[in-house]
Scaffold this motif. Structure first.
Motif, PDB file in Angstrom:
ATOM      1  N   UNK A  36       0.835  -1.205   0.000  1.00  0.00           N
ATOM      2  CA  UNK A  36       0.000   0.000   0.000  1.00  0.00           C
ATOM      3  C   UNK A  36       0.872   1.259   0.000  1.00  0.00           C
ATOM      4  N   UNK A  37       1.791   1.331   0.956  1.00  0.00           N
ATOM      5  CA  UNK A  37       2.588   2.538   1.143  1.00  0.00           C
ATOM      6  C   UNK A  37       3.429   2.854  -0.101  1.00  0.00           C
ATOM      7  N   UNK A  38       4.153   1.869  -0.604  1.00  0.00           N
ATOM      8  CA  UNK A  38       5.026   2.132  -1.759  1.00  0.00           C
ATOM      9  C   UNK A  38       4.220   2.400  -3.027  1.00  0.00           C
ATOM     10  N   UNK A  39       3.110   1.690  -3.211  1.00  0.00           N
ATOM     11  CA  UNK A  39       2.306   1.945  -4.407  1.00  0.00           C
ATOM     12  C   UNK A  39       1.703   3.346  -4.352  1.00  0.00           C
ATOM     13  N   UNK A  40       1.253   3.778  -3.181  1.00  0.00           N
ATOM     14  CA  UNK A  40       0.690   5.121  -3.066  1.00  0.00           C
ATOM     15  C   UNK A  40       1.754   6.180  -3.315  1.00  0.00           C
ATOM     16  N   UNK A  41       2.945   5.987  -2.757  1.00  0.00           N
ATOM     17  CA  UNK A  41       4.031   6.950  -2.964  1.00  0.00           C
ATOM     18  C   UNK A  41       4.415   7.028  -4.445  1.00  0.00           C
ATOM     19  N   UNK A  42       4.518   5.884  -5.095  1.00  0.00           N
ATOM     20  CA  UNK A  42       4.866   5.873  -6.520  1.00  0.00           C
ATOM     21  C   UNK A  42       3.756   6.491  -7.367  1.00  0.00           C
ATOM     22  N   UNK A  43       2.506   6.195  -7.033  1.00  0.00           N
ATOM     23  CA  UNK A  43       1.377   6.754  -7.772  1.00  0.00           C
ATOM     24  C   UNK A  43       1.354   8.268  -7.629  1.00  0.00           C
ATOM     25  N   UNK A  44       1.498   8.748  -6.417  1.00  0.00           N
ATOM     26  CA  UNK A  44       1.477  10.188  -6.191  1.00  0.00           C
ATOM     27  C   UNK A  44       2.622  10.880  -6.943  1.00  0.00           C
ATOM     28  N   UNK A  45       3.804  10.274  -6.918  1.00  0.00           N
ATOM     29  CA  UNK A  45       4.945  10.827  -7.643  1.00  0.00           C
ATOM     30  C   UNK A  45       4.679  10.841  -9.145  1.00  0.00           C
TER      31      UNK A  45
END
Length: 170
Positions: A36-45
């Motif tokens: 969840x955390x890494x996918x959200x960070x990558x998506x936001x970026x």
């Protein structure tokens, strides 16, 4: 601070939390958390980079324009806008200054009490938002919703609403 919440890093006798047993994440919870955390960070970026490249508007500025566009009379008190954007007042003030330079937002004194300041979305700012919205929506659709089944979208909504209810209580 490490995002690894599955094992202890350090405790001290002076740490009040050390008295209570830590409820460490098991392996499956750890995998879910990190995904969840890494996918959200990558998506936001990714969304920020695409929006900035295509429109010249960062995701943070886009969110300010969105919040103002959805408010009555396209205006909000600066303090409320900061809360809605999950931003400090000083960071928001700086961002609004940059948007003022572009002619997209203007500040005015709040007529109700004469003390507060309002951020007001200009017609030029609304036009910039309208031009940027298709880029943002396409990014959200292609990088998120096109990757999920209808059941996953429903689960994502349920999870998000559950966590929001919990966090809104605090």
């Amino acid at each position: 601070m490490s995002s690894d919440v599955s094992s202890p890093t350090r405790t001290t006798a002076l740490d009040p939390a050390a008295a209570a047993p830590t409820r460490w994440l098991d392996a499956e919870e750890q995998r879910a958390w990190r995904a969840y955390m890494y996918s959200w960070m990558l998506l936001e970026d990714r969304l920020d980079r695409e929006l900035t490249r295509e429109t010249g508007i960062s995701h943070a500025y886009y969110e300010i324009l969105v919040q103002l566009s959805e408010a009555a009379d396209r205006q909000l008190r600066m303090s409320e806008l900061a809360e809605r954007c999950l931003s400090s007042r000083s960071r928001l003030s700086h961002a609004v200054s940059r948007l003022e330079e572009r002619g997209w937002v203007r500040r005015q004194v709040c007529a109700e009490d004469g003390r507060g300041q309002l951020a007001v979305l200009t017609d030029e700012g609304f036009a910039a938002l309208e031009a940027a919205a298709p880029v943002h929506v396409e990014g959200v659709r292609s990088h998120l919703f096109d990757q999920l089944s209808p059941a996953q979208v429903a689960a994502m909504r349920d999870i998000g609403e559950t966590v929001l209810r919990h966090l809104a209580e605090r």
